[in-house]
Scaffold this motif. Structure first.
Motif, PDB file in Angstrom:
ATOM      1  N   ASP A 179       0.858  -1.192   0.000  1.00 25.61           N
ATOM      2  CA  ASP A 179       0.000   0.000   0.000  1.00 25.61           C
ATOM      3  C   ASP A 179       0.893   1.241   0.000  1.00 25.61           C
ATOM      4  O   ASP A 179       1.480   1.603   1.018  1.00 25.61           O
ATOM      5  N   THR A 180       0.989   1.887  -1.152  1.00 29.21           N
ATOM      6  CA  THR A 180       1.900   3.033  -1.287  1.00 29.21           C
ATOM      7  C   THR A 180       1.351   4.314  -0.670  1.00 29.21           C
ATOM      8  O   THR A 180       2.063   5.313  -0.591  1.00 29.21           O
ATOM      9  N   THR A 181       0.118   4.306  -0.232  1.00 29.17           N
ATOM     10  CA  THR A 181      -0.469   5.541   0.309  1.00 29.17           C
ATOM     11  C   THR A 181      -0.108   5.753   1.775  1.00 29.17           C
ATOM     12  O   THR A 181      -0.279   6.849   2.303  1.00 29.17           O
ATOM     13  N   LYS A 182       0.391   4.713   2.440  1.00 29.07           N
ATOM     14  CA  LYS A 182       0.629   4.788   3.884  1.00 29.07           C
ATOM     15  C   LYS A 182       2.099   4.985   4.222  1.00 29.07           C
ATOM     16  O   LYS A 182       2.982   4.851   3.372  1.00 29.07           O
ATOM     17  N   LEU A 183       2.340   5.289   5.492  1.00 32.42           N
ATOM     18  CA  LEU A 183       3.680   5.197   6.069  1.00 32.42           C
ATOM     19  C   LEU A 183       3.889   3.735   6.446  1.00 32.42           C
ATOM     20  O   LEU A 183       3.141   3.183   7.249  1.00 32.42           O
ATOM     21  N   ASN A 184       4.865   3.097   5.829  1.00 28.05           N
ATOM     22  CA  ASN A 184       5.148   1.683   6.072  1.00 28.05           C
ATOM     23  C   ASN A 184       6.485   1.529   6.771  1.00 28.05           C
ATOM     24  O   ASN A 184       7.455   2.229   6.444  1.00 28.05           O
ATOM     25  N   ILE A 185       6.553   0.590   7.710  1.00 26.41           N
ATOM     26  CA  ILE A 185       7.791   0.298   8.434  1.00 26.41           C
ATOM     27  C   ILE A 185       8.164  -1.148   8.174  1.00 26.41           C
ATOM     28  O   ILE A 185       7.334  -2.059   8.353  1.00 26.41           O
ATOM     29  N   THR A 186       9.412  -1.378   7.757  1.00 21.60           N
ATOM     30  CA  THR A 186       9.840  -2.766   7.542  1.00 21.60           C
ATOM     31  C   THR A 186      11.307  -2.939   7.896  1.00 21.60           C
ATOM     32  O   THR A 186      12.003  -1.984   8.216  1.00 21.60           O
ATOM     33  N   GLN A 187      11.771  -4.185   7.789  1.00 19.72           N
ATOM     34  CA  GLN A 187      13.112  -4.567   8.204  1.00 19.72           C
ATOM     35  C   GLN A 187      14.087  -4.531   7.025  1.00 19.72           C
ATOM     36  O   GLN A 187      13.739  -4.906   5.904  1.00 19.72           O
ATOM     37  N   GLY A 188      15.299  -4.106   7.289  1.00 18.64           N
ATOM     38  CA  GLY A 188      16.351  -4.261   6.308  1.00 18.64           C
ATOM     39  C   GLY A 188      17.009  -5.619   6.444  1.00 18.64           C
ATOM     40  O   GLY A 188      16.728  -6.371   7.383  1.00 18.64           O
ATOM     41  N   PHE A 189      17.851  -5.998   5.419  1.00 15.88           N
ATOM     42  CA  PHE A 189      18.778  -7.119   5.593  1.00 15.88           C
ATOM     43  C   PHE A 189      18.172  -8.487   5.347  1.00 15.88           C
ATOM     44  O   PHE A 189      18.875  -9.446   5.088  1.00 15.88           O
ATOM     45  N   LEU A 190      16.822  -8.610   5.418  1.00 18.00           N
ATOM     46  CA  LEU A 190      16.190  -9.934   5.427  1.00 18.00           C
ATOM     47  C   LEU A 190      15.385 -10.217   4.164  1.00 18.00           C
ATOM     48  O   LEU A 190      14.927  -9.320   3.474  1.00 18.00           O
ATOM     49  N   GLY A 191      15.208 -11.510   3.888  1.00 16.77           N
ATOM     50  CA  GLY A 191      14.310 -11.991   2.862  1.00 16.77           C
ATOM     51  C   GLY A 191      13.872 -13.388   3.259  1.00 16.77           C
ATOM     52  O   GLY A 191      14.060 -13.808   4.413  1.00 16.77           O
ATOM     53  N   SER A 192      13.296 -14.136   2.322  1.00 14.49           N
ATOM     54  CA  SER A 192      12.955 -15.528   2.608  1.00 14.49           C
ATOM     55  C   SER A 192      13.073 -16.338   1.323  1.00 14.49           C
ATOM     56  O   SER A 192      12.919 -15.808   0.219  1.00 14.49           O
ATOM     57  N   ASP A 193      13.356 -17.642   1.490  1.00 16.23           N
ATOM     58  CA  ASP A 193      13.534 -18.501   0.327  1.00 16.23           C
ATOM     59  C   ASP A 193      12.214 -19.176  -0.053  1.00 16.23           C
ATOM     60  O   ASP A 193      11.156 -18.879   0.521  1.00 16.23           O
ATOM     61  N   ALA A 194      12.286 -20.109  -0.987  1.00 15.96           N
ATOM     62  CA  ALA A 194      11.070 -20.752  -1.498  1.00 15.96           C
ATOM     63  C   ALA A 194      10.337 -21.550  -0.429  1.00 15.96           C
ATOM     64  O   ALA A 194       9.118 -21.753  -0.525  1.00 15.96           O
ATOM     65  N   ASN A 195      11.048 -21.983   0.610  1.00 16.83           N
ATOM     66  CA  ASN A 195      10.436 -22.725   1.718  1.00 16.83           C
ATOM     67  C   ASN A 195      10.074 -21.822   2.892  1.00 16.83           C
ATOM     68  O   ASN A 195       9.751 -22.305   3.980  1.00 16.83           O
ATOM     69  N   ASN A 196      10.163 -20.506   2.672  1.00 15.82           N
ATOM     70  CA  ASN A 196       9.847 -19.490   3.685  1.00 15.82           C
ATOM     71  C   ASN A 196      10.807 -19.498   4.870  1.00 15.82           C
ATOM     72  O   ASN A 196      10.466 -18.978   5.939  1.00 15.82           O
ATOM     73  N   PHE A 197      11.991 -20.074   4.688  1.00 14.50           N
ATOM     74  CA  PHE A 197      13.031 -19.894   5.694  1.00 14.50           C
ATOM     75  C   PHE A 197      13.644 -18.510   5.503  1.00 14.50           C
ATOM     76  O   PHE A 197      13.768 -18.013   4.376  1.00 14.50           O
ATOM     77  N   THR A 198      14.024 -17.879   6.606  1.00 14.20           N
ATOM     78  CA  THR A 198      14.605 -16.546   6.544  1.00 14.20           C
ATOM     79  C   THR A 198      15.985 -16.603   5.888  1.00 14.20           C
ATOM     80  O   THR A 198      16.768 -17.511   6.141  1.00 14.20           O
ATOM     81  N   THR A 199      16.260 -15.625   5.047  1.00 13.44           N
ATOM     82  CA  THR A 199      17.589 -15.460   4.460  1.00 13.44           C
ATOM     83  C   THR A 199      18.076 -14.043   4.751  1.00 13.44           C
ATOM     84  O   THR A 199      17.284 -13.169   5.103  1.00 13.44           O
ATOM     85  N   THR A 200      19.385 -13.833   4.613  1.00 14.41           N
ATOM     86  CA  THR A 200      19.932 -12.487   4.780  1.00 14.41           C
ATOM     87  C   THR A 200      20.704 -12.098   3.528  1.00 14.41           C
ATOM     88  O   THR A 200      21.189 -12.946   2.783  1.00 14.41           O
ATOM     89  N   LEU A 201      20.832 -10.795   3.328  1.00 12.31           N
ATOM     90  CA  LEU A 201      21.404 -10.252   2.097  1.00 12.31           C
ATOM     91  C   LEU A 201      22.866  -9.872   2.263  1.00 12.31           C
ATOM     92  O   LEU A 201      23.440  -9.215   1.397  1.00 12.31           O
ATOM     93  N   GLY A 202      23.490 -10.257   3.383  1.00 13.05           N
ATOM     94  CA  GLY A 202      24.869  -9.863   3.662  1.00 13.05           C
ATOM     95  C   GLY A 202      24.899  -8.733   4.665  1.00 13.05           C
ATOM     96  O   GLY A 202      23.971  -7.926   4.746  1.00 13.05           O
TER      97      GLY A 202
END
Length: 416
Positions: A173-196
């Motif tokens: 939703d681009t109309t709002k103020l959104n807060i999220t985490q840096g550094f993280l993602g997830s793989d195809a099995n929804n395990f957490t991954t990091t970007l370095g």
């Protein structure tokens, strides 16, 4: 749409969180995504937790309690009522961490690292989101792992751009103020991954690319991009403007202000990147954009500490040619060594590497089967962009130079 990124130093305590809110009030916060790192030195503290999990179980709980105590102090400084929902939300995250350690069966350090290190970001953004709501800055907390999809190259995951773009286009939703985490993602099995490490800048760039954002601002404790790291060099100067190309060069050589992967997606869509001080949000800072000449054009100094210099020569004094070099690079790739400098002659080959995955001993043993090997640990790699003789002489003063390499516009020097 604007994308802001706040690093750990900007939210290291309650005053930092309050200052983040002040920056948003000063600059505006409608249609803004705020990407936040873990608070202060939490990532380092979490790395100790992971180390204790593998090597010193007796200290595991106490190291977790240190992280809990640190965040509780910030919570108590921000919220008057200990019955506030934020306390339960943060406790729930720590309970989730404890459950992982109790139930995990994987012996893979890199997998465990990625499943646990990101709790710093999840906790920091939870606290900040609740605080902003508390003071009237209504916002939407989002879990970045629902948006950024990667492969399972744990600790340095690669983005699946197609799935990431689809997730952001469909669910953001681009109309709002959104807060999220840096550094993280997830793989195809929804395990957490990091970007370095320092990957939060990259997170901001990924969202900016997918959202076609107007710009990205990285908020730092320095006035912008400096020509040298003030921790290691005296009297650094502010660079007012830099081209994408120059910034990518600086990032490649290890400039700590901008993550190496951050600039590539921004350059593709010509999205300007600003680096500004969270202590002086109205200042201009540094603008990184298309075709901007370096201003002022002065030498730029970069240092990478705790490097390893490996020098090889053939056992029989034969030439080091394509076949040998191919084998050397194959081993460097196999042992996940990040190469920073290469220098070769007819019968020798030297490489300065970053031993991120602690495979130094295995690599050396493998190389000794075919080469004479000399290894220097804990060396420093200095890079000067736009160097001159004065800059080189000043840098080399009182140091033992092990390797020196000059190209047009750049000099790299390895010292002990």
């Amino acid at each position: 749409m604007r994308v802001y990124k706040f690093g750990g130093a900007s939210v290291k305590d309650a005053n930092g969180v309050k200052n983040l809110a002040s920056v948003l009030k000063t600059t505006g916060y409608k249609s803004t995504l705020v990407v936040v790192s873990a608070m202060g030195k939490t990532t380092n503290a979490m790395e100790l937790v992971i180390k204790n999990y593998f090597e010193n179980k007796a200290e595991l709980q106490s190291s977790i309690l240190e992280v809990i105590k640190y965040h509780n102090e910030i919570l108590l400084d921000l919220f008057d009522n200990e019955q506030h929902q934020v306390f339960r939300s943060v406790k729930s995250l720590f309970d989730e961490l404890a459950l992982f350690f109790k139930s995990n069966k994987s012996p893979d350090y890199n997998f465990v690292y990625d499943q646990t290190i990101g709790f710093g970001e999840l906790i920091s953004t939870t606290i900040i989101s609740y605080y902003l709501n508390e003071i009237g800055l209504a916002n939407n907390w989002i879990d970045v792992r629902d948006f950024i999809k990667t492969d399972n190259y744990y600790r340095r995951a690669n983005i699946n751009w197609e799935k990431t773009q689809g997730n952001i286009t469909s669910n953001f939703d681009t109309t709002k103020l959104n807060i999220t985490q840096g550094f993280l993602g997830s793989d195809a099995n929804n395990f957490t991954t990091t970007l370095g490490r320092e990957g939060s800048d990259y997170t901001a760039a990924i969202f900016a690319y997918c959202l076609n954002a107007n710009d990205v601002t990285i908020w730092k404790d320095v006035p912008g991009v400096l020509n040298a790291d003030p921790r290691y060099f005296e009297n650094p100067q502010l660079l007012h403007q830099i081209s994408y190309r120059e910034a990518i060069e600086l990032a490649f050589y290890g400039a700590s202000v901008i993550h190496p992967k951050t600039l590539q997606p921004l350059q593709q869509k010509e999205i300007p990147l600003y680096v500004k001080s969270f202590l002086d949000p109205k200042s201009d800072g540094t603008c990184v954009s298309k075709g901007k000449a370096l201003k002022p054009e002065i030498p730029c100094f970069i240092v990478k500490k705790n490097q390893i210099l490996i020098s090889l020569s053939s056992l029989d004094f034969s030439y080091i040619v394509e076949e040998n070099i191919s084998e050397i690079f194959s081993l460097l790739h196999y042992y996940k060594m990040k190469v920073d400098v290469i220098q070769n002659s007819a019968i020798s080959f030297s490489v300065c590497v970053d031993n991120i995955y602690n495979n130094r001993d295995k690599l050396i043993q493998h190389l000794k089967a075919k080469f004479n090997v000399t290894c220097y640990d804990n060396v420093s790699l200095y890079t000067i962009r736009h160097y001159n003789d004065v800059a080189i002489k000043e840098l080399e003063k009182d140091k033992t130079v092990l390797l020196k390499q000059l190209t047009q516009g750049t000099v790299q020097i390895v010292t002990k």
